[in-house]
Design an enzyme around this catalytic site. Structure first.
Site, PDB file in Angstrom:
ATOM      1  CG  ASP A  32     -42.366 126.548  34.289  1.00  0.00           C
ATOM      2  OD1 ASP A  32     -42.033 126.347  35.471  1.00  0.00           O
ATOM      3  OD2 ASP A  32     -43.107 125.773  33.639  1.00  0.00           O
ATOM      4  CG  HIS A  73     -33.572 120.230  31.600  1.00  0.00           C
ATOM      5  ND1 HIS A  73     -34.625 119.651  30.931  1.00  0.00           N
ATOM      6  CD2 HIS A  73     -32.685 119.225  31.847  1.00  0.00           C
ATOM      7  CE1 HIS A  73     -34.373 118.348  30.771  1.00  0.00           C
ATOM      8  NE2 HIS A  73     -33.212 118.073  31.325  1.00  0.00           N
ATOM      9  CB  CYS A  86     -20.619 135.583  30.378  1.00  0.00           C
ATOM     10  SG  CYS A  86     -19.432 135.886  29.043  1.00  0.00           S
ATOM     11  CB  SER A 115     -42.580 112.518  27.009  1.00  0.00           C
ATOM     12  OG  SER A 115     -41.329 113.178  26.940  1.00  0.00           O
ATOM     13  CG  ASN A 118     -48.296 111.664  31.221  1.00  0.00           C
ATOM     14  OD1 ASN A 118     -49.126 111.870  30.342  1.00  0.00           O
ATOM     15  ND2 ASN A 118     -47.041 112.043  31.127  1.00  0.00           N
TER      16      ASN A 118
END
Ligand code: OAD
Length: 244
Positions: free
Chosen positions: A110, A125, A133, A194, A217
């Site tokens: 993000d 990621h 492409c 997680s 967390n």
């Protein structure tokens, strides 16, 4: 009294430990962006509730229905741009400013860490700032949504988001940099993940051998038993308390 207020004395100790760190490493997941209004992956309202992963985030799903995949990524891209970094993102940028050796590896796509001012960021990621492409080295910015009529690239390939999909390896250079920094770290923060997705989670379980690992967390995770201390609280409540 809030849970975080109850553990403030313990947080003071952690803050001092972090301030003394020679090499600080932070691993983040979608929980840190939940307070910017972006859904987590596996929580209530998580993205996988409405779509099957294989339909949206895999090479096979893309080959089957590129328009569906791009519709979803165009929506996510718009949500990312409408969101603003939270105090948790900003606290990590502040921590970086206080440490010469600081690495932030995120599973999030993000861009909120970069927008909060973090600099040494490894996007494990990928990200949604560009498309690339499938067949050649061409790239194009995603300042606008990718038009669904323009998914085909002139070379015969297709434009795809610059994201790591299920079944694909992480970008080797990013992964190498992440594990080298993790091995060097003497303190590691694991925030809002997680710990279910490999290999990112192994940064905390396998490569943090020399580090004191602090999980932040509200809920127990797959890696809670591997860390040195769990701070059960929301990132935006806890992280500002950890900045000296
Ligand atoms: P998950 O949805 O699996 O986990 C989110 C975690 O954030 C959970 O452990 C929550 O308890 C925690 N959380 C929720 N709100 C929080 C808050 N305010 N402060 C701190 N923690 C909070 O998301 P990830 O671990 O990021 O990969 O998922 C990892 C990867 O799975 C994603 O990058 C994505 C997905 O498959 C790809 O798309 C390749």
């Amino acid at each position: 009294m809030s849970e975080v207020r109850a553990i403030l004395p313990a947080l003071r100790e952690l803050r001092e430990r972090i301030a003394r760190a020679q090499s600080l490493f932070v691993l983040t997941g979608s929980g840190i962006s939940s307070e910017s209004g972006l859904p987590t992956f596996r929580g209530v309202g998580g993205l996988w509730r409405t779509h099957r992963v294989e339909e949206l985030a895999s090479p096979d799903g893309f080959a089957r229905d590129p328009q569906l995949v791009w519709t979803w990524y165009n929506e996510r891209r718009a949500a990312h741009r409408a969101a603003t970094p939270s105090v948790a993102h900003r606290a990590l940028a502040q921590l970086e400013a206080q440490h010469a050796d600081f690495t932030l590896a995120t599973q999030n796509v993000d861009s909120l860490h970069l927008r909060a001012g973090s600099k040494n960021v490894i996007e494990l990621h990928g990200h949604l700032r560009e498309a690339r492409c499938t067949d050649c080295a061409a790239r194009r910015p995603l300042d606008e949504p990718l038009p669904l009529a323009a998914i085909e690239h002139a070379c015969g390939g297709r434009w795809r988001p610059d994201i790591v999909w299920f079944g694909e390896p992480l970008p080797p250079a990013a992964w190498q940099r992440a594990i080298e920094s993790a091995r060097r770290a003497d303190v590691m923060l694991v925030v809002g993940t997680s710990g279910l997705v490999a290999p990112a989670a192994s940064i905390a379980t396998r490569y943090a051998a020399a580090a004191y690992v602090i999980e932040i967390n509200p809920d127990p995770t797959a890696i809670s038993t591997h860390v040195d201390v769990c701070v059960r609280g929301r990132a935006s409540d806890v992280l500002p308390e950890l900045v000296a």
